[in-house]
Design an enzyme around this catalytic site. Sequence first.
Site, PDB file in Angstrom:
ATOM      1  N   CYS A  61     -36.258 -48.974  66.654  1.00 31.42           N
ATOM      2  CA  CYS A  61     -36.232 -50.411  66.906  1.00 31.42           C
ATOM      3  C   CYS A  61     -34.835 -50.970  66.647  1.00 31.42           C
ATOM      4  CB  CYS A  61     -37.247 -51.111  66.003  1.00 31.42           C
ATOM      5  SG  CYS A  61     -37.183 -52.919  66.103  1.00 31.42           S
ATOM      6  N   CYS A 101     -43.097 -51.790  67.590  1.00 28.23           N
ATOM      7  CA  CYS A 101     -42.343 -51.354  66.422  1.00 28.23           C
ATOM      8  C   CYS A 101     -43.276 -51.295  65.228  1.00 28.23           C
ATOM      9  CB  CYS A 101     -41.184 -52.312  66.150  1.00 28.23           C
ATOM     10  SG  CYS A 101     -40.303 -51.943  64.606  1.00 28.23           S
ATOM     11  N   CYS A 156     -41.682 -54.256  62.476  1.00 32.08           N
ATOM     12  CA  CYS A 156     -41.444 -55.683  62.733  1.00 32.08           C
ATOM     13  C   CYS A 156     -42.282 -56.107  63.941  1.00 32.08           C
ATOM     14  CB  CYS A 156     -39.953 -55.959  62.947  1.00 32.08           C
ATOM     15  SG  CYS A 156     -39.300 -55.434  64.560  1.00 32.08           S
ATOM     16  N   ASP A 214     -17.162 -36.413  79.765  1.00 31.88           N
ATOM     17  CA  ASP A 214     -17.992 -35.655  78.830  1.00 31.88           C
ATOM     18  C   ASP A 214     -19.260 -35.199  79.547  1.00 31.88           C
ATOM     19  OD1 ASP A 214     -19.617 -34.718  76.806  1.00 31.88           O
ATOM     20  OD2 ASP A 214     -19.269 -36.409  75.467  1.00 31.88           O
TER      21      ASP A 214
END
EC number: 6.3.5.13
Length: 415
Positions: free
Chosen positions: A204, A220, A223, A339
Amino acid sequence: MPLRAKVASSVSRTAAALSRAAGRGDGSVIGGWIGLKIDPELLAHLAAGRAIALVSGTNGKTTTTRLTAAAVGVLGPVATNSFGANMPTGHTSALAKAGSTPYAVLEVDEHYLPQVLEATEPHVVALLNLSRDQLDRAKEVAMMAQLWRAALVRHPAIRIVANADDPMVVWAVTPPSAEPRRADAPPVTWFSAGQRWHDDSWVCPECGGSIERVDDQWWCTGCPLRRPEPHWVVEDEGVLDPTGAWHKVVLQLPGRVNIGNAATALAVAATFGVRPTDAVSRLGGVASVAGRYAQVSKDGRNIRLLLAKNPASWLEAFDMADDAPTLLSINARDPDGLDTSWLFDVDFAPLRGRQVLITGDRAYDLAVRLEVNEVPFQHVRTFAEAVAGVPPGRLEVIANYTAFQDIRAELNRVL
């Protein structure tokens, strides 16, 4: 517009036209770059008086922008950056080229969304998703969500169409508790198109708790952040609108992900007053998006081109591709990101059992990843060698940015 802006707009169009005539591209970047050098406020001047939709996210921006422009086109001419030049130079060039149109639908690179919000004061912004991309230079995903969140707080009057299935997007759209959304702000329109890639949203961004998922719901554990109830939902081969009416979506573009992009387009068009029944037939006219999904016949092979640039988009590409010989091509030039370690975040197991060929500047990086994933492959040095190495019929091609353009060039055809 002020005289300076008129001159800048004219020079922008001329520069873009000269670039196209010289075969140096479509002019989307150079035209806007020169125009902004003459008048740094040119984008704001060109945006004034238009009802504008911005479309941003890590994946699906270009396709959703094309579909949205088609849907909004029910109302009249629409300016759009249809070739994917999604930074302010591209926006400036697109608006200058289009002339005076009442509407514009612009794809926006997720890093530039705050800047473009300031310059264009859009009618609506569509937020698709956030995931890792170009690891050597892009922001970490939670940082990008914070960037969006801060920008949206500064523009409370903008309508928002957002993906209810992506926790990062939902958090970005949710104002901090210290700055609650204004009572007169338009309500957020939520769409649900599914989210197959979860690896960038297990934590979260609000409290650091874990994100739990059951079926299409997420929440979540630490929360109140949770999936909002969506207004537009992909169901079977169509889309449910906020009234509960179902609209069949028939596209020339492959994959369930593009039905999700169509749902987003219908939701955005609805904020302009376009009825889904009027817009949905327009979506089927989109056959290729800057060469993506294009199908080309060559030497008895039906070749389809799919662009994939990061782990989430490769997962969707595997879903779109037929069970047929498949060519994978990877480069690591500047537009791709240097990358290639993200290849180890992609599960190539869906390719087992089909003929796989690899090519590109970084084919050996891809080879190592396929070895680890136990996917047999054949290395080819050119696209022509790949075509010759597969039997007549379908050949799926999945490539990242510059590898995709290399293959288009080898086909010697403008798609």
